[in-house]
Write a protein that holds these residues in place. Structure first.
Motif, PDB file in Angstrom:
ATOM      1  N   ARG A   1       1.655 -11.005  -2.541  1.00  0.00           N
ATOM      2  CA  ARG A   1       0.642 -11.998  -2.193  1.00  0.00           C
ATOM      3  C   ARG A   1       0.017 -11.653  -0.855  1.00  0.00           C
ATOM      4  NH1 ARG A   1      -1.475 -15.634  -5.355  1.00  0.00           N
ATOM      5  NH2 ARG A   1      -1.992 -16.574  -3.396  1.00  0.00           N
ATOM      6  N   GLU A   2      -1.222 -12.087  -0.659  1.00  0.00           N
ATOM      7  CA  GLU A   2      -1.852 -11.892   0.633  1.00  0.00           C
ATOM      8  C   GLU A   2      -1.246 -12.895   1.610  1.00  0.00           C
ATOM      9  OE1 GLU A   2      -4.196 -14.826  -1.694  1.00  0.00           O
ATOM     10  OE2 GLU A   2      -3.327 -12.906  -2.118  1.00  0.00           O
ATOM     11  N   ARG A   3      -0.995 -12.423   2.815  1.00  0.00           N
ATOM     12  CA  ARG A   3      -0.456 -13.303   3.849  1.00  0.00           C
ATOM     13  C   ARG A   3      -1.014 -12.876   5.186  1.00  0.00           C
ATOM     14  NH1 ARG A   3       5.111 -10.774   2.757  1.00  0.00           N
ATOM     15  NH2 ARG A   3       4.983 -12.301   1.155  1.00  0.00           N
TER      16      ARG A   3
ATOM     17  N   PRO B   1       6.863 -21.896   1.576  1.00  0.00           N
ATOM     18  CA  PRO B   1       7.812 -21.995   0.465  1.00  0.00           C
ATOM     19  C   PRO B   1       7.139 -22.123  -0.903  1.00  0.00           C
ATOM     20  CG  PRO B   1       8.548 -23.352   2.269  1.00  0.00           C
ATOM     21  CD  PRO B   1       7.196 -22.846   2.648  1.00  0.00           C
ATOM     22  N   VAL B   2       6.006 -22.799  -0.954  1.00  0.00           N
ATOM     23  CA  VAL B   2       5.270 -22.936  -2.214  1.00  0.00           C
ATOM     24  C   VAL B   2       3.847 -22.456  -1.962  1.00  0.00           C
ATOM     25  CG1 VAL B   2       4.452 -24.551  -3.968  1.00  0.00           C
ATOM     26  CG2 VAL B   2       6.670 -24.907  -2.895  1.00  0.00           C
ATOM     27  N   PHE B   3       3.310 -21.640  -2.851  1.00  0.00           N
ATOM     28  CA  PHE B   3       1.967 -21.103  -2.671  1.00  0.00           C
ATOM     29  C   PHE B   3       1.257 -21.067  -4.008  1.00  0.00           C
ATOM     30  CE2 PHE B   3       5.131 -17.763  -2.915  1.00  0.00           C
ATOM     31  CZ  PHE B   3       4.705 -17.030  -3.999  1.00  0.00           C
ATOM     32  N   GLY B   4      -0.057 -21.015  -3.953  1.00  0.00           N
ATOM     33  CA  GLY B   4      -0.856 -21.033  -5.170  1.00  0.00           C
ATOM     34  C   GLY B   4      -0.932 -19.684  -5.841  1.00  0.00           C
ATOM     35  N   THR B   5      -0.980 -19.696  -7.159  1.00  0.00           N
ATOM     36  CA  THR B   5      -1.126 -18.465  -7.936  1.00  0.00           C
ATOM     37  C   THR B   5      -2.235 -18.606  -8.971  1.00  0.00           C
ATOM     38  OG1 THR B   5       0.560 -19.238  -9.469  1.00  0.00           O
ATOM     39  CG2 THR B   5       1.300 -17.829  -7.673  1.00  0.00           C
ATOM     40  N   SER B   6      -3.165 -19.533  -8.744  1.00  0.00           N
ATOM     41  CA  SER B   6      -4.189 -19.802  -9.758  1.00  0.00           C
ATOM     42  C   SER B   6      -5.217 -18.690  -9.853  1.00  0.00           C
ATOM     43  CB  SER B   6      -4.895 -21.124  -9.452  1.00  0.00           C
ATOM     44  OG  SER B   6      -5.589 -21.012  -8.223  1.00  0.00           O
TER      45      SER B   6
ATOM     46  N   GLN C   1       9.541 -20.424  -3.587  1.00  0.00           N
ATOM     47  CA  GLN C   1       8.948 -20.043  -4.867  1.00  0.00           C
ATOM     48  C   GLN C   1       9.080 -18.528  -4.982  1.00  0.00           C
ATOM     49  OE1 GLN C   1       4.882 -21.255  -5.211  1.00  0.00           O
ATOM     50  NE2 GLN C   1       4.465 -19.899  -6.916  1.00  0.00           N
ATOM     51  N   PRO C   2       9.500 -18.012  -6.136  1.00  0.00           N
ATOM     52  CA  PRO C   2       9.631 -16.545  -6.247  1.00  0.00           C
ATOM     53  C   PRO C   2       8.259 -15.866  -6.175  1.00  0.00           C
ATOM     54  CG  PRO C   2      10.092 -17.620  -8.343  1.00  0.00           C
ATOM     55  CD  PRO C   2       9.924 -18.713  -7.335  1.00  0.00           C
ATOM     56  N   GLU C   3       8.216 -14.761  -5.467  1.00  0.00           N
ATOM     57  CA  GLU C   3       6.980 -13.987  -5.328  1.00  0.00           C
ATOM     58  C   GLU C   3       7.021 -12.845  -6.338  1.00  0.00           C
ATOM     59  OE1 GLU C   3       4.558 -11.576  -1.849  1.00  0.00           O
ATOM     60  OE2 GLU C   3       6.403 -12.600  -1.348  1.00  0.00           O
TER      61      GLU C   3
END
Length: 187
Positions: A59-61, A70-75, A53-55
Protein backbone atom coordinates in the motif's frame (compact mmCIF):
# COMPACT_ATOMS: atom_id res chain seq x y z
CA UNK A 1 -0.89 42.75 26.00
CA UNK A 2 1.99 43.00 23.53
CA UNK A 3 3.84 39.92 22.39
CA UNK A 4 7.60 40.06 22.17
CA UNK A 5 10.18 37.42 21.33
CA UNK A 6 9.98 36.31 24.96
CA UNK A 7 7.11 34.17 26.19
CA UNK A 8 4.13 36.38 27.07
CA UNK A 9 3.17 36.58 30.72
CA UNK A 10 0.79 33.82 31.77
CA UNK A 11 -1.83 34.93 34.30
CA UNK A 12 -2.53 32.70 37.27
CA UNK A 13 -5.79 30.79 37.71
CA UNK A 14 -6.96 33.24 40.38
CA UNK A 15 -6.33 36.24 38.08
CA UNK A 16 -8.24 34.56 35.27
CA UNK A 17 -11.13 33.66 37.60
CA UNK A 18 -11.33 37.29 38.77
CA UNK A 19 -11.20 38.69 35.24
CA UNK A 20 -13.37 36.19 33.30
CA UNK A 21 -16.75 35.22 34.80
CA UNK A 22 -17.09 31.43 34.97
CA UNK A 23 -13.44 30.67 34.09
CA UNK A 24 -12.33 27.31 35.44
CA UNK A 25 -15.84 26.10 36.24
CA UNK A 26 -15.00 22.66 34.84
CA UNK A 27 -11.64 22.21 36.60
CA UNK A 28 -13.20 20.17 39.38
CA UNK A 29 -14.23 16.75 37.95
CA UNK A 30 -17.19 16.64 40.34
CA UNK A 31 -18.69 19.64 38.51
CA UNK A 32 -18.35 18.12 35.04
CA UNK A 33 -21.33 16.11 33.78
CA UNK A 34 -19.19 14.35 31.15
CA UNK A 35 -16.64 12.90 33.59
CA UNK A 36 -18.22 9.43 33.83
CA UNK A 37 -18.19 9.21 30.03
CA UNK A 38 -14.52 10.17 29.86
CA UNK A 39 -13.25 7.33 32.01
CA UNK A 40 -11.23 4.85 29.88
CA UNK A 41 -12.51 1.78 31.72
CA UNK A 42 -16.03 2.58 30.54
CA UNK A 43 -15.21 2.45 26.80
CA UNK A 44 -15.65 -1.31 26.43
CA UNK A 45 -12.48 -1.60 24.35
CA UNK A 46 -10.63 -4.89 24.86
CA UNK A 47 -7.35 -3.69 23.35
CA UNK A 48 -4.69 -1.03 23.82
CA UNK A 49 -3.93 -0.90 20.09
CA UNK A 50 -6.46 -2.29 17.58
CA UNK A 51 -5.75 -5.41 15.54
CA UNK A 52 -4.08 -4.66 12.24
CA UNK A 53 -5.82 -5.22 8.93
CA UNK A 54 -3.66 -7.59 6.85
CA UNK A 55 -1.78 -5.87 4.04
CA UNK A 56 -2.20 -8.30 1.13
CA UNK A 57 -0.70 -5.96 -1.47
CA UNK A 58 1.83 -3.19 -0.90
CA UNK A 59 0.00 0.00 0.00
CA UNK A 60 1.06 3.59 -0.48
CA UNK A 61 2.09 5.23 2.77
CA UNK A 62 3.56 8.56 3.70
CA UNK A 63 7.29 8.65 4.41
CA UNK A 64 6.49 10.49 7.66
CA UNK A 65 4.72 7.48 9.17
CA UNK A 66 6.36 4.26 10.33
CA UNK A 67 3.37 2.06 9.47
CA UNK A 68 -0.11 2.12 8.02
CA UNK A 69 -3.09 2.87 10.18
CA UNK A 70 -4.65 -0.26 11.69
CA UNK A 71 -7.52 -0.12 9.19
CA UNK A 72 -7.14 1.29 5.68
CA UNK A 73 -9.18 1.47 2.51
CA UNK A 74 -8.77 -0.95 -0.37
CA UNK A 75 -11.60 0.24 -2.61
CA UNK A 76 -9.37 1.67 -5.33
CA UNK A 77 -6.08 -0.20 -5.61
CA UNK A 78 -3.32 1.50 -7.57
CA UNK A 79 -2.99 0.37 -11.18
CA UNK A 80 -1.40 1.48 -14.42
CA UNK A 81 0.55 4.66 -15.00
CA UNK A 82 -1.59 6.60 -12.51
CA UNK A 83 -0.68 4.07 -9.81
CA UNK A 84 3.02 4.48 -10.58
CA UNK A 85 2.70 8.27 -10.34
CA UNK A 86 0.89 8.04 -6.98
CA UNK A 87 3.38 5.49 -5.63
CA UNK A 88 6.24 7.78 -6.63
CA UNK A 89 4.59 10.71 -4.81
CA UNK A 90 4.36 8.67 -1.60
CA UNK A 91 7.84 7.11 -1.84
CA UNK A 92 9.77 10.24 -2.73
CA UNK A 93 8.06 13.31 -1.27
CA UNK A 94 6.84 14.32 2.17
CA UNK A 95 3.20 15.33 2.58
CA UNK A 96 4.46 18.82 3.43
CA UNK A 97 5.84 19.28 -0.10
CA UNK A 98 3.79 20.67 -2.95
CA UNK A 99 5.34 18.09 -5.30
CA UNK A 100 3.62 15.31 -3.34
CA UNK A 101 0.16 16.81 -3.82
CA UNK A 102 0.77 17.89 -7.42
CA UNK A 103 1.83 14.36 -8.33
CA UNK A 104 -1.32 13.01 -6.67
CA UNK A 105 -3.41 15.46 -8.73
CA UNK A 106 -1.58 14.36 -11.87
CA UNK A 107 -2.26 10.74 -10.92
CA UNK A 108 -5.98 11.53 -10.66
CA UNK A 109 -6.00 13.13 -14.13
CA UNK A 110 -4.08 10.21 -15.64
CA UNK A 111 -6.52 7.81 -13.95
CA UNK A 112 -9.43 9.66 -15.59
CA UNK A 113 -7.74 9.36 -18.99
CA UNK A 114 -7.03 5.68 -18.39
CA UNK A 115 -10.67 5.10 -17.45
CA UNK A 116 -11.85 6.82 -20.64
CA UNK A 117 -9.47 4.70 -22.71
CA UNK A 118 -10.60 1.51 -20.92
CA UNK A 119 -14.24 2.34 -21.63
CA UNK A 120 -13.60 1.88 -25.37
CA UNK A 121 -12.76 -1.78 -24.74
CA UNK A 122 -16.24 -2.41 -23.32
CA UNK A 123 -19.50 -3.05 -25.13
CA UNK A 124 -20.87 0.31 -23.92
CA UNK A 125 -18.14 2.97 -24.12
CA UNK A 126 -18.53 6.39 -22.52
CA UNK A 127 -20.77 8.83 -24.36
CA UNK A 128 -18.99 12.21 -24.36
CA UNK A 129 -22.10 14.11 -25.50
CA UNK A 130 -24.29 13.19 -22.53
CA UNK A 131 -21.64 12.56 -19.87
CA UNK A 132 -19.86 15.89 -20.27
CA UNK A 133 -23.01 18.01 -20.15
CA UNK A 134 -23.03 19.08 -23.80
CA UNK A 135 -26.51 17.57 -24.30
CA UNK A 136 -27.86 19.49 -21.28
CA UNK A 137 -26.32 22.73 -22.59
CA UNK A 138 -28.23 22.32 -25.84
CA UNK A 139 -31.59 21.21 -24.42
CA UNK A 140 -32.05 22.98 -21.06
CA UNK A 141 -31.43 26.65 -21.92
CA UNK A 142 -27.69 26.24 -21.44
CA UNK A 143 -26.67 29.00 -23.85
CA UNK A 144 -29.11 31.49 -22.33
CA UNK A 145 -27.88 30.73 -18.81
CA UNK A 146 -24.24 31.17 -19.89
CA UNK A 147 -24.70 34.81 -20.96
CA UNK A 148 -26.14 36.05 -17.65
CA UNK A 149 -23.88 38.33 -15.61
CA UNK A 150 -24.47 36.44 -12.36
CA UNK A 151 -22.49 33.32 -13.34
CA UNK A 152 -19.29 32.79 -11.40
CA UNK A 153 -17.58 30.88 -14.22
CA UNK A 154 -17.84 33.54 -16.94
CA UNK A 155 -14.08 34.20 -16.87
CA UNK A 156 -13.17 30.69 -17.98
CA UNK A 157 -16.15 29.77 -20.14
CA UNK A 158 -14.05 30.05 -23.29
CA UNK A 159 -11.84 27.20 -22.02
CA UNK A 160 -14.69 24.76 -21.35
CA UNK A 161 -15.01 23.43 -24.93
CA UNK A 162 -11.24 22.96 -25.15
CA UNK A 163 -11.03 21.13 -21.82
CA UNK A 164 -14.10 18.98 -22.43
CA UNK A 165 -13.85 18.23 -26.14
CA UNK A 166 -10.08 18.54 -26.57
CA UNK A 167 -9.09 15.10 -25.27
CA UNK A 168 -11.85 13.43 -27.28
CA UNK A 169 -10.77 15.20 -30.47
CA UNK A 170 -7.11 14.28 -29.89
CA UNK A 171 -8.05 10.64 -29.21
CA UNK A 172 -10.22 10.59 -32.35
CA UNK A 173 -7.40 12.07 -34.46
CA UNK A 174 -4.94 9.49 -33.12
CA UNK A 175 -7.42 6.69 -33.77
CA UNK A 176 -8.04 7.93 -37.31
CA UNK A 177 -4.29 8.11 -37.92
CA UNK A 178 -3.84 4.55 -36.68
CA UNK A 179 -6.66 3.30 -38.93
CA UNK A 180 -5.15 5.08 -41.96
CA UNK A 181 -1.71 3.62 -41.20
CA UNK A 182 -3.17 0.11 -40.91
CA UNK A 183 -5.07 0.52 -44.17
CA UNK A 184 -1.92 1.77 -46.00
CA UNK A 185 0.09 -1.21 -44.77
CA UNK A 186 -2.70 -3.51 -45.95
CA UNK A 187 -2.41 -2.34 -49.56
Amino acid sequence: MTYTSEHPPVPSAEELRARIPGWGADLDPADRPSVPKLRPEDTGAHWDFPERQPETKPRERSIEHAFLTPVFGTSTPLRGLSGRIRRHAYERYSEARAAHWLLLLLGDRVDAWESNARSFATRRPDNPITETGVHAELTYHGLRSRIHDTRADRAHQWMDPIIVAGPWLVAGAIGLGVIRAVLRHGR
